[in-house]
Design an enzyme around this catalytic site. Structure first.
Site, PDB file in Angstrom:
ATOM      1  N   GLU A 339       0.842  -1.210   0.000  1.00 16.89           N
ATOM      2  CA  GLU A 339       0.000   0.000   0.000  1.00 16.89           C
ATOM      3  C   GLU A 339       0.872   1.254   0.000  1.00 16.89           C
ATOM      4  O   GLU A 339       0.574   2.230  -0.684  1.00 16.89           O
ATOM      5  CB  GLU A 339      -0.937   0.017   1.212  1.00 16.89           C
ATOM      6  CG  GLU A 339      -1.969  -1.096   1.228  1.00 16.89           C
ATOM      7  CD  GLU A 339      -2.818  -1.169  -0.026  1.00 16.89           C
ATOM      8  OE1 GLU A 339      -3.321  -0.131  -0.474  1.00 16.89           O
ATOM      9  OE2 GLU A 339      -2.959  -2.279  -0.576  1.00 16.89           O
ATOM     10  N   TRP A 342       1.936   1.989  -3.367  1.00 19.73           N
ATOM     11  CA  TRP A 342       0.973   2.707  -4.225  1.00 19.73           C
ATOM     12  C   TRP A 342       1.265   4.204  -4.203  1.00 19.73           C
ATOM     13  O   TRP A 342       1.110   4.908  -5.192  1.00 19.73           O
ATOM     14  CB  TRP A 342      -0.460   2.493  -3.709  1.00 19.73           C
ATOM     15  CG  TRP A 342      -1.157   1.298  -4.293  1.00 19.73           C
ATOM     16  CD1 TRP A 342      -1.365   0.105  -3.675  1.00 19.73           C
ATOM     17  CD2 TRP A 342      -1.756   1.187  -5.598  1.00 19.73           C
ATOM     18  NE1 TRP A 342      -2.054  -0.744  -4.513  1.00 19.73           N
ATOM     19  CE2 TRP A 342      -2.310  -0.104  -5.695  1.00 19.73           C
ATOM     20  CE3 TRP A 342      -1.876   2.051  -6.690  1.00 19.73           C
ATOM     21  CZ2 TRP A 342      -2.974  -0.556  -6.834  1.00 19.73           C
ATOM     22  CZ3 TRP A 342      -2.539   1.607  -7.831  1.00 19.73           C
ATOM     23  CH2 TRP A 342      -3.072   0.326  -7.899  1.00 19.73           C
ATOM     24  N   TRP A 371     -19.401  13.283 -19.697  1.00 14.96           N
ATOM     25  CA  TRP A 371     -19.554  13.462 -18.252  1.00 14.96           C
ATOM     26  C   TRP A 371     -20.718  14.385 -17.933  1.00 14.96           C
ATOM     27  O   TRP A 371     -21.014  15.320 -18.686  1.00 14.96           O
ATOM     28  CB  TRP A 371     -18.274  14.073 -17.647  1.00 14.96           C
ATOM     29  CG  TRP A 371     -17.051  13.222 -17.739  1.00 14.96           C
ATOM     30  CD1 TRP A 371     -15.935  13.479 -18.486  1.00 14.96           C
ATOM     31  CD2 TRP A 371     -16.798  11.978 -17.066  1.00 14.96           C
ATOM     32  NE1 TRP A 371     -14.996  12.478 -18.315  1.00 14.96           N
ATOM     33  CE2 TRP A 371     -15.501  11.544 -17.445  1.00 14.96           C
ATOM     34  CE3 TRP A 371     -17.529  11.183 -16.185  1.00 14.96           C
ATOM     35  CZ2 TRP A 371     -14.932  10.367 -16.990  1.00 14.96           C
ATOM     36  CZ3 TRP A 371     -16.964  10.004 -15.723  1.00 14.96           C
ATOM     37  CH2 TRP A 371     -15.684   9.607 -16.120  1.00 14.96           C
ATOM     38  N   ASN A 406     -10.091   3.941   3.005  1.00 11.41           N
ATOM     39  CA  ASN A 406      -9.783   3.700   1.602  1.00 11.41           C
ATOM     40  C   ASN A 406     -10.893   2.965   0.855  1.00 11.41           C
ATOM     41  O   ASN A 406     -11.236   3.326  -0.272  1.00 11.41           O
ATOM     42  CB  ASN A 406      -8.479   2.910   1.484  1.00 11.41           C
ATOM     43  CG  ASN A 406      -8.107   2.639   0.033  1.00 11.41           C
ATOM     44  OD1 ASN A 406      -7.949   3.569  -0.747  1.00 11.41           O
ATOM     45  ND2 ASN A 406      -8.011   1.372  -0.335  1.00 11.41           N
ATOM     46  N   TRP A 424     -14.931  13.122 -12.939  1.00 11.13           N
ATOM     47  CA  TRP A 424     -14.080  12.754 -11.807  1.00 11.13           C
ATOM     48  C   TRP A 424     -13.339  13.957 -11.224  1.00 11.13           C
ATOM     49  O   TRP A 424     -13.012  13.989 -10.037  1.00 11.13           O
ATOM     50  CB  TRP A 424     -13.068  11.670 -12.224  1.00 11.13           C
ATOM     51  CG  TRP A 424     -12.187  12.060 -13.389  1.00 11.13           C
ATOM     52  CD1 TRP A 424     -12.472  11.918 -14.715  1.00 11.13           C
ATOM     53  CD2 TRP A 424     -10.893  12.675 -13.340  1.00 11.13           C
ATOM     54  NE1 TRP A 424     -11.436  12.407 -15.485  1.00 11.13           N
ATOM     55  CE2 TRP A 424     -10.454  12.870 -14.664  1.00 11.13           C
ATOM     56  CE3 TRP A 424     -10.058  13.073 -12.294  1.00 11.13           C
ATOM     57  CZ2 TRP A 424      -9.226  13.445 -14.981  1.00 11.13           C
ATOM     58  CZ3 TRP A 424      -8.816  13.650 -12.611  1.00 11.13           C
ATOM     59  CH2 TRP A 424      -8.423  13.834 -13.935  1.00 11.13           C
ATOM     60  N   TRP A 447      -8.590   8.837  -7.925  1.00  5.51           N
ATOM     61  CA  TRP A 447      -9.776   9.226  -8.701  1.00  5.51           C
ATOM     62  C   TRP A 447      -9.705   8.674 -10.121  1.00  5.51           C
ATOM     63  O   TRP A 447     -10.689   8.143 -10.642  1.00  5.51           O
ATOM     64  CB  TRP A 447      -9.950  10.750  -8.709  1.00  5.51           C
ATOM     65  CG  TRP A 447     -10.717  11.177  -7.497  1.00  5.51           C
ATOM     66  CD1 TRP A 447     -10.206  11.632  -6.313  1.00  5.51           C
ATOM     67  CD2 TRP A 447     -12.137  11.095  -7.316  1.00  5.51           C
ATOM     68  NE1 TRP A 447     -11.230  11.840  -5.411  1.00  5.51           N
ATOM     69  CE2 TRP A 447     -12.427  11.531  -6.000  1.00  5.51           C
ATOM     70  CE3 TRP A 447     -13.196  10.702  -8.121  1.00  5.51           C
ATOM     71  CZ2 TRP A 447     -13.721  11.580  -5.480  1.00  5.51           C
ATOM     72  CZ3 TRP A 447     -14.494  10.746  -7.619  1.00  5.51           C
ATOM     73  CH2 TRP A 447     -14.748  11.179  -6.319  1.00  5.51           C
TER      74      TRP A 447
HETATM   75  C1  LIG Z   1     -10.532   8.340  -4.778  1.00  3.93           C
HETATM   76  C2  LIG Z   1      -9.342   8.211  -3.844  1.00  3.93           C
HETATM   77  C3  LIG Z   1      -8.726   9.358  -3.365  1.00  3.93           C
HETATM   78  C4  LIG Z   1      -7.629   9.250  -2.487  1.00  3.93           C
HETATM   79  N1  LIG Z   1      -7.027  10.405  -2.039  1.00  3.93           N
HETATM   80  C5  LIG Z   1      -5.939  10.320  -1.227  1.00  3.93           C
HETATM   81  C6  LIG Z   1      -5.289  11.484  -0.757  1.00  3.93           C
HETATM   82  O1  LIG Z   1      -5.655  12.617  -1.086  1.00  3.93           O
HETATM   83  N2  LIG Z   1      -4.227  11.320   0.100  1.00  3.93           N
HETATM   84  C7  LIG Z   1      -3.780  10.093   0.471  1.00  3.93           C
HETATM   85  O2  LIG Z   1      -2.820   9.999   1.254  1.00  3.93           O
HETATM   86  N3  LIG Z   1      -4.360   8.978   0.012  1.00  3.93           N
HETATM   87  C8  LIG Z   1      -5.426   9.039  -0.812  1.00  3.93           C
HETATM   88  N4  LIG Z   1      -6.029   7.897  -1.260  1.00  3.93           N
HETATM   89  C9  LIG Z   1      -5.418   6.596  -0.910  1.00  3.93           C
HETATM   90  C10 LIG Z   1      -5.931   5.932   0.368  1.00  3.93           C
HETATM   91  O3  LIG Z   1      -7.328   5.947   0.393  1.00  3.93           O
HETATM   92  C11 LIG Z   1      -5.406   6.571   1.654  1.00  3.93           C
HETATM   93  O4  LIG Z   1      -4.021   6.748   1.560  1.00  3.93           O
HETATM   94  C12 LIG Z   1      -5.699   5.675   2.856  1.00  3.93           C
HETATM   95  O5  LIG Z   1      -7.086   5.522   3.007  1.00  3.93           O
HETATM   96  C13 LIG Z   1      -5.093   6.260   4.091  1.00  3.93           C
HETATM   97  O6  LIG Z   1      -5.436   5.500   5.219  1.00  3.93           O
HETATM   98  P1  LIG Z   1      -4.300   4.838   6.115  1.00  3.93           P
HETATM   99  O7  LIG Z   1      -3.249   5.826   6.385  1.00  3.93           O
HETATM  100  O8  LIG Z   1      -4.988   4.198   7.274  1.00  3.93           O
HETATM  101  O9  LIG Z   1      -3.745   3.750   5.107  1.00  3.93           O
HETATM  102  P2  LIG Z   1      -2.985   2.363   5.320  1.00  3.93           P
HETATM  103  O10 LIG Z   1      -3.898   1.304   4.808  1.00  3.93           O
HETATM  104  O11 LIG Z   1      -2.465   2.204   6.674  1.00  3.93           O
HETATM  105  O12 LIG Z   1      -1.785   2.486   4.278  1.00  3.93           O
HETATM  106  C14 LIG Z   1      -0.532   3.074   4.651  1.00  3.93           C
HETATM  107  C15 LIG Z   1      -0.198   4.220   3.741  1.00  3.93           C
HETATM  108  O13 LIG Z   1      -0.043   3.778   2.400  1.00  3.93           O
HETATM  109  C16 LIG Z   1      -0.467   4.792   1.501  1.00  3.93           C
HETATM  110  N5  LIG Z   1      -1.589   4.291   0.719  1.00  3.93           N
HETATM  111  C17 LIG Z   1      -2.463   3.339   1.069  1.00  3.93           C
HETATM  112  N6  LIG Z   1      -3.329   3.101   0.057  1.00  3.93           N
HETATM  113  C18 LIG Z   1      -2.993   3.946  -0.938  1.00  3.93           C
HETATM  114  C19 LIG Z   1      -3.499   4.193  -2.239  1.00  3.93           C
HETATM  115  N7  LIG Z   1      -4.527   3.517  -2.742  1.00  3.93           N
HETATM  116  N8  LIG Z   1      -2.910   5.137  -2.987  1.00  3.93           N
HETATM  117  C20 LIG Z   1      -1.856   5.837  -2.524  1.00  3.93           C
HETATM  118  N9  LIG Z   1      -1.327   5.637  -1.305  1.00  3.93           N
HETATM  119  C21 LIG Z   1      -1.888   4.713  -0.520  1.00  3.93           C
HETATM  120  C22 LIG Z   1      -0.925   5.974   2.355  1.00  3.93           C
HETATM  121  O14 LIG Z   1       0.143   6.888   2.482  1.00  3.93           O
HETATM  122  C23 LIG Z   1      -1.248   5.307   3.686  1.00  3.93           C
HETATM  123  O15 LIG Z   1      -1.167   6.177   4.788  1.00  3.93           O
HETATM  124  C24 LIG Z   1      -7.140   7.978  -2.128  1.00  3.93           C
HETATM  125  C25 LIG Z   1      -7.774   6.834  -2.619  1.00  3.93           C
HETATM  126  C26 LIG Z   1      -8.861   6.951  -3.463  1.00  3.93           C
HETATM  127  C27 LIG Z   1      -9.528   5.711  -3.971  1.00  3.93           C
END
Ligand SMILES: Cc1cc2nc3c(=O)[nH]c(=O)nc-3n(C[C@H](O)[C@H](O)[C@H](O)COP(=O)(O)OP(=O)(O)OC[C@H]3O[C@@H](n4cnc5c(N)ncnc54)[C@H](O)[C@@H]3O)c2cc1C
Length: 536
Positions: A339, A342, A371, A406, A424, A447
């Site tokens: 993650e 990502w 859209w 997420n 979007w 997005w």
């Molecule tokens: C439509 C959409 C918009 C999003 N916008 C953002 C945003 O503005 N900022 C943001 O930090 N994340 C964003 N994310 C990714 C993700 O949803 C969040 O990083 C995550 O929910 C953060 O929760 P956590 O710290 O508990 O994650 P954990 O599950 O603990 O993951 C650890 C870290 O990994 C990174 N990470 C995890 N999943 C993703 C992912 N899919 N993409 C990129 N990095 C990821 C984050 O830095 C996160 O803190 C978005 C996802 C979607 C689908």
């Protein structure tokens, strides 16, 4: 944890040398930005410290408060508050090392909105560059250090600053935001990856072969005392006050307090959160991470987004907890590292395909999609009043806390772009303006991935069914009941996922909850047709 007090506006003129004595011998200046607000494991700061020590110079730091720039980039009010709170902690931490932090304020006007976007940001960037250049002269800085920011506007700003400082001070910038810097992982043909899994495989290989990528750097050395008088004044006076939340970013006080409790500021808190997550949740992460009611993720994203903690440190600690393995071993650790990858992946996409910074879809043909821009439907989505309980729960969590799980981000983004066929970019902007962890690359990537305009696009398969997603990931309706009080009485029943069709008319009306704004099956077919039409 108690919050640092929010201080009054900066009174820099009181403590800075105007035409007076510059620090004898000169300084090394570390320019902090909103992506690296920490002392530990900070690449530019570490190198600035070494440079200062080996050249017998004093190390000082600066930060530019630019509400106009933040508003221009849709930084959410709760995020601005988080920036300011983290600045307080940073100032304390630097102070303990006798490193003064100078706060500069860009008080310039908001550029006229009728002039083109790139001219407006250019105007703001020139002001920031002027402030930085003046400060370099004021503090007799021999060298300026910063960590790279990758978005286009920020890249132009930094190039401008570099040209201003040419011949005046040495400029050193560093990769710091990612575990593996953007541009390093290339395909066998030497091109950029556009699909996540092969990128992650290469990323793991690169990080494993190059221990430096995951090596946590030491904190900077304290300045030796005594400091030259102006620096000592800056350090002592507390005169460079961190401003209060600017009026353009006001948040209702009660909500602000709640968000502050959820996300306390500071790198010590972030490191503790990481350590607690690793010791208590990492092993169950793979099973729990998709359940919004489970509190199974790290909630570190706000800290990542301001650089209060580094990706290097997170990956390296998770790897250590997994017997130094990244691809095998405990499933939870492997999944979590993936993650974090990502995050690196989307930064890599941004650097390799800068058009995504300009509001362009990664897949250009999707710009022709029909859209919708229906304001009423968009508003219902923003307010969490769509009649789809899991969507509404997610949006209400976002509106209350500035953060969303997420799984819900994917569900609500799919609902907006596939069920409502709304552009979007409207959702992307709303998220940025609301999220405490708003991060351009991850937000744009998330997005575009969900809207099937981005990397790894799957328009026909990636249409989430809000009802089955709800049944699967919030089986007892615990999360819905928390955020949609109208439905709390249905907790534990099948009706909580779809009250309109599961309850009789009278019982539904009593709930005072909206009926679904679209028929998901019909909307799904419309979305598929809209994507198919792109091919004809
Ligand atoms: C439509 C959409 C918009 C999003 N916008 C953002 C945003 O503005 N900022 C943001 O930090 N994340 C964003 N994310 C990714 C993700 O949803 C969040 O990083 C995550 O929910 C953060 O929760 P956590 O710290 O508990 O994650 P954990 O599950 O603990 O993951 C650890 C870290 O990994 C990174 N990470 C995890 N999943 C993703 C992912 N899919 N993409 C990129 N990095 C990821 C984050 O830095 C996160 O803190 C978005 C996802 C979607 C689908």
């Amino acid at each position: 944890m108690s919050q640092p007090p929010v201080a009054k506006r900066a009174k820099m003129a009181d403590v800075q040398p105007k035409n007076g004595p510059s620090p004898a011998g000169g300084t090394v200046l570390m320019w902090f930005r909103i992506s690296d607000l920490r002392v530990q494991d900070n690449t530019a700061l570490h190198n600035a410290s070494q440079h200062a020590t080996s050249n017998n110079l004093k190390l000082m730091a600066m930060f530019v408060v630019s509400p106009v720039e933040w508003a221009f980039h849709d930084v959410a009010p709760v995020r601005v508050d988080f920036i300011l709170r983290n600045l307080h902690v940073l100032k304390q931490k630097l102070g303990a090392l006798a490193i003064p932090l100078d706060i500069l304020q860009d008080d310039g006007p908001v550029p006229d909105e009728h002039i083109p976007r790139n001219q407006r940001i250019a105007e703001i960037n020139v002001r920031v560059a002027d402030l930085v250049a003046a400060n370099v002269a004021r503090w007799n800085a021999k060298a300026v250090f910063w960590n790279k920011e990758y978005e286009i506007d920020e890249t132009f700003r930094d190039d401008l600053v570099k040209s201003r400082l040419m011949g005046t001070a040495l400029v050193c910038d560093f990769h710091d935001q990612c575990a593996v810097p953007p541009g390093i992982c290339k395909t066998g043909q030497g091109g950029p990856y556009t699909v996540f899994t092969p990128y992650r495989n290469r990323w793991t290989e690169v990080a494993t072969r190059n221990p430096a990528y995951l090596t946590v750097l030491p904190s900077p050395q304290a300045n030796t005392l005594p400091l030259p008088e102006p620096l000592q004044m800056l350090l002592d006076a507390g005169g460079c006050e961190i401003p209060e939340l600017p009026s353009a970013f006001k948040v209702e006080q009660e909500r602000l307090e709640a968000v502050r409790l959820l996300f306390p500021a500071g790198e010590d808190h972030a490191v503790k959160l990481l350590q607690d997550f690793i010791s208590t949740k990492l092993d169950r992460y793979k099973d729990q991470r998709d359940l919004p009611a489970a509190d199974g993720t790290s909630t570190l994203s706000p800290y990542f987004s301001l650089g209060v903690i580094s990706a290097r440190r997170c990956v390296s600690l998770a790897r250590a907890a997994n017997g130094n393995k990244m691809e095998s071993g405990k499933a939870g650790a492997v999944q979590w590292i993936s993650e974090v990858c990502w995050r690196d992946f989307y930064r890599n996409i941004l650097v390799e395909f800068p058009k995504v910074c300009k509001g362009r879809p990664f897949k250009p043909e999707t710009d022709k999609l029909a859209w919708s821009y229906d304001k009423t439907a968009f508003q219902a989505w923003c307010e969490g009043k769509t009649g789809f309980p899991i969507v509404d729960a997610g949006m209400r969590q976002l509106n209350a806390t500035g953060w969303m799980h997420n799984r819900l981000r994917m569900i609500v983004a799919s609902f907006l772009t596939k069920d409502l066929l709304i552009d979007w970019r409207m959702g992307e902007e709303y998220f940025m303006k609301s999220l405490i962890d708003g991060d351009f690359a991850s937000n744009n990537g998330g997005w575009q991935w969900t809207a099937s305009t981005g990397t790894d696009a799957q328009p026909y398969f990636r249409i989430f069914n809000p009802f089955s997603q709800s049944e699967r990931f919030d089986p007892n309706g615990q999360f819905i009941a928390k955020w949609v009080p109208e439905l709390a009485g249905l907790k534990g029943t099948a009706a909580i996922h779809d009250p309109f069709s599961k309850l009789d008319k009278k019982a539904f009306q009593k709930l005072n909850y909206p009926k679904p704004m679209v028929d998901h099956k019909v909307a799904r077919q419309k979305a598929i047709q809209a994507f198919k039409a792109l091919k004809s």
